[in-house]
Design an enzyme around this catalytic site. Structure first.
Site, short mmCIF file in Angstrom:
data_model
loop_
_atom_site.label_atom_id
_atom_site.label_comp_id
_atom_site.label_asym_id
_atom_site.label_seq_id
_atom_site.Cartn_x
_atom_site.Cartn_y
_atom_site.Cartn_z
N ASN A 162 51.38 -15.67 10.27
CA ASN A 162 50.80 -14.36 9.99
C ASN A 162 51.38 -13.35 10.97
O ASN A 162 50.93 -13.23 12.10
CB ASN A 162 49.27 -14.42 10.11
CG ASN A 162 48.60 -13.13 9.68
OD1 ASN A 162 49.26 -12.14 9.39
ND2 ASN A 162 47.28 -13.15 9.64
N ASN B 251 47.57 -6.68 6.83
CA ASN B 251 47.61 -6.81 5.37
C ASN B 251 46.81 -8.01 4.88
O ASN B 251 46.92 -8.41 3.71
CB ASN B 251 49.06 -6.88 4.86
CG ASN B 251 49.82 -8.10 5.38
OD1 ASN B 251 49.23 -9.09 5.80
ND2 ASN B 251 51.14 -8.02 5.36
N ASP B 252 45.99 -8.60 5.76
CA ASP B 252 45.22 -9.78 5.36
C ASP B 252 44.15 -9.44 4.32
O ASP B 252 44.13 -9.98 3.22
CB ASP B 252 44.56 -10.43 6.58
CG ASP B 252 45.56 -11.07 7.52
OD1 ASP B 252 46.77 -11.03 7.21
OD2 ASP B 252 45.13 -11.60 8.56
N GLY C 197 46.42 -15.63 5.18
CA GLY C 197 46.99 -14.46 5.84
C GLY C 197 48.45 -14.56 6.20
O GLY C 197 49.00 -13.62 6.77
N ASP D 239 52.45 -14.29 5.85
CA ASP D 239 53.15 -13.21 5.16
C ASP D 239 54.65 -13.24 5.48
O ASP D 239 55.14 -14.10 6.23
CB ASP D 239 52.54 -11.86 5.53
CG ASP D 239 52.38 -11.65 7.03
OD1 ASP D 239 53.17 -12.23 7.82
OD2 ASP D 239 51.45 -10.92 7.43
N ASP E 156 60.09 -22.67 -11.83
CA ASP E 156 58.90 -23.53 -11.92
C ASP E 156 58.71 -24.07 -13.34
O ASP E 156 59.16 -23.45 -14.32
CB ASP E 156 57.69 -22.70 -11.51
CG ASP E 156 56.41 -23.49 -11.45
OD1 ASP E 156 56.35 -24.43 -10.64
OD2 ASP E 156 55.46 -23.18 -12.20
N GLU F 151 62.51 -27.04 -11.95
CA GLU F 151 61.51 -28.06 -11.69
C GLU F 151 61.20 -28.80 -13.00
O GLU F 151 60.37 -28.36 -13.79
CB GLU F 151 60.22 -27.45 -11.12
CG GLU F 151 59.20 -28.53 -10.75
CD GLU F 151 57.76 -28.05 -10.82
OE1 GLU F 151 56.92 -28.63 -10.11
OE2 GLU F 151 57.47 -27.11 -11.58
#
Length: 602
Positions: A122, A127-128, A148, A150, A315, A344
């Site tokens: 973090n 920006n949490d 949190g 980032d 994905d 994937e």
């Protein structure tokens, strides 16, 4: 909408800008605004031609198709007219960076380091907990909540990543996931053109990539075409009924990925596999809709051009429409011929994985055009094989047999190899208590980093992070101590790690630094021998250079007879063990400690 009447301020256009000089001259603009479908667009700019417009079932969407083949960089207005009312929306074709199409994708010379941004570090606590459409709460005590982490946290630890010796970073999805609970993992996109503000801004993402590039690190972007998040605006105001599959009647996918090659598959099972939803919070996009397909293909090209990302991991690859995915691969490679995409395709057997690779002879002549695939079978057997202590000769026979099936791949050097990732149990189910207990970790990473293919590590693997997903995915996606202000421990510093952790970290770093720029390991041929007395031996060779790897899976020291290995000794009588720096002499027998490892340059 901000107001009841349409204006330039409450119209959204995606993508927000494009570039002049792209090889594909067609540009799709998705325009979103109140009753926009009732307006007629027009453009007056040299080289820009309005090809067509498409009004969707919702009156609030309008698709505009432009031909920009002969357009120079510059700004122009798109004018929307309805009766006497006229609205002008500014648009820009930017100048491409020099050699933008020469970006080289990750390959077998790289080692990928997979990071889940919310759980790594973090770097910007401000920006949490920020306003989002959907309420959420940062709670590090909850494995399934946002914690949190980032982009700033990753940027602040680039020195750590570089020092470890990996050459590329793969980040789990960074795009906006404005979903109930926060969707910390990133796989429920709610805005395809916006980095999640809890991770940072688009500009922060570009800066992170630029700083990684300055250190010689590549960056791989995780994308999801099969589904979006249930709180995506498309679900609040559905563009058209065929934008999604099974929109009115929920159908759960059966995960029957073998349906593509199963000679006995029913139409029902195959349709349920492809068109069913992954989970209720991830609506299944219909890639057979040409407008959906164009939107997704164009979006990925936008991110490559905008950020300079060095590769894509796609994905849930088999869950999307196979024809559209083939077209996507072709269009990306047309713009960036040296690029790389890994899909994937979570298959339980090697032959199933090989089916998906470009050039495969197994997919009935319908080439997927997908350059790289993932070796899930290795992940599935590796932990048990390298941890086998109850058998006198260990479990390396299973590893040997797995490697025998590499012949089914069209290009073994574009197979992503890994022991663990964000969806699997950790390779280490529990924390090794002493340096003597590191045998499985050391043999596992040695094997991973010395066989053909593209190795991938998972964040914290170097720190002996361990556990299973028995109680939930959050338990294999834990925070790295030291990544948050106020953490009592700091595992990013040697002084904050235990003796066992430092031994593992240093061992892995030695291997990674040696592998970096090592063409013998990246591109060399492999020859291996059936395990003898529990010892697995293989050679990597290229242009007259040779590396021999000895892995002793036995619980006892072995005096290994060397006569059977004459063909890979090439008459040499000694070599250098890169792990210890010592010279190893080859006599009639080679002593190898219990669970020992030798990586010898002849």
């Amino acid at each position: 909408f901000a107001s009841g009447s349409l204006s330039a301020d409450n119209v959204k256009v995606e993508p927000a800008f494009w570039w002049s000089g792209m090889k594909n001259p067609e540009l799709q603009l998705m325009v979103y605004g109140k009753d926009i479908s009732g307006y007629h667009p027009s453009v007056s700019y040299p080289g820009v031609r309005l090809k067509s417009t498409v009004a969707l079932e919702s009156p609030n969407y309008l698709l505009i198709y432009l031909d920009v083949e002969d357009a120079r960089p510059g700004k122009f207005d798109i004018t929307f007219t309805k009766g006497q009312k006229s609205i002008s929306y500014p648009y820009e074709l930017k100048t491409r960076k020099p050699d933008a199409d020469k970006v080289k994708g990750f390959d077998a010379s790289d080692v990928l380091y997979l990071i889940m941004p919310d759980r790594f570090a973090n770097g910007d606590p401000s920006n949490d907990q920020i306003p989002m459409r959907t309420p959420y709460k940062v709670d590090r005590e909850s494995p399934n909540a946002r914690h949190g982490g980032d982009l700033a946290g990753i940027e602040q630890h680039l020195d750590y990543i570089e020092d470890l010796g990996v050459t590329a970073i793969w980040l789990n999805p960074v795009l906006e996931n404005d979903m109930k609970g926060g969707s910390y993992h990133g796989y429920a996109t709610t805005d395809y053109y916006r980095v999640d503000p809890r991770f940072g801004t688009n500009e922060d993402y570009v800066r992170l990539i630029d700083k990684a590039h300055q250190r010689g690190l590549r960056v791989v972007m995780d994308m999801i075409f099969n589904h979006c998040g249930s709180d995506h605006p498309w679900m609040k105001d559905v563009p058209s009924q065929d934008w999604f599959n099974n929109l009115d009647n929920y159908v759960q996918t059966n995960h029957d990925k073998e349906a593509y090659f199963d000679p006995y598959v029913s139409d029902y099972d195959k349709r349920t596999m492809i068109d069913g939803w992954f989970v209720p919070s991830m609506p299944d996009l219909n890639q057979r809709n040409p407008h959906v397909a164009k939107y997704l293909i164009q979006n990925s090209i936008w991110w490559i051009e905008y950020t300079g990302i060095d590769g894509i991991r796609q994905d849930t690859y088999p869950y999307a429409d196979v024809d559209m995915m083939r077209q996507w691969c072709q269009e990306v490679m047309n713009e960036y011929p040296d690029y790389n995409i890994v899909g994937e395709a979570w298959m339980n057997y090697t032959i199933g994985s090989a089916y998906w690779q470009k050039g495969s002879r197994l997919n009935f002549g319908k080439d997927t055009e997908l350059r790289s695939v993932m070796d899930f079978r290795l992940m599935g057997i590796a932990s048990a094989a390298f941890h086998e202590k109850e058998y006198p000769t260990g479990g390396l026979q299973a590893i040997f047999e797995h490697m025998c099936y590499d012949y089914v791949y069209a290009d073994i050097y574009h197979v992503l190899r890994f022991l663990e990732n964000h969806d699997t149990d950790r390779f280490l189910r529990s924390l090794p208590e002493s340096i003597d207990d590191l045998y499985a970790f050391k043999q596992g990473v040695t094997f991973l980093l010395t066989i053909p293919g593209i190795p991938q590590l998972y964040y914290g693997q170097e720190l002996l992070m361990n556990g299973t997903k028995e109680k939930g995915d959050g338990y294999i996606r834990l925070d790295v101590p030291g990544g948050w202000p106020g953490d009592k421990e700091n595992w990013f510093e040697a002084s904050g790690r235990s003796e066992v952790q430092n031994d593992a970290w240093n061992f892995l770093r030695t291997l990674l630094k040696w592998r970096k720029g090592n063409d013998v390991i990246a591109y060399g041929k492999m020859k291996h021998f059936m395990p003898n007395q529990g010892v697995y031996v293989y050679e990597r060779s290229l242009d007259g250079k040779s590396v021999l790897v000895f892995l002793n899976g036995a619980n006892e020291a072995v005096d290994l007879p060397m006569d059977r290995y004459a063909e890979v000794l090439h008459g040499k009588t000694s070599g250098r063990d890169i792990l210890t720096g010592t010279t190893i002499s080859f006599g009639k027998e080679l002593p190898i400690p219990a669970k020992g490892i030798l990586v010898i340059e002849l």
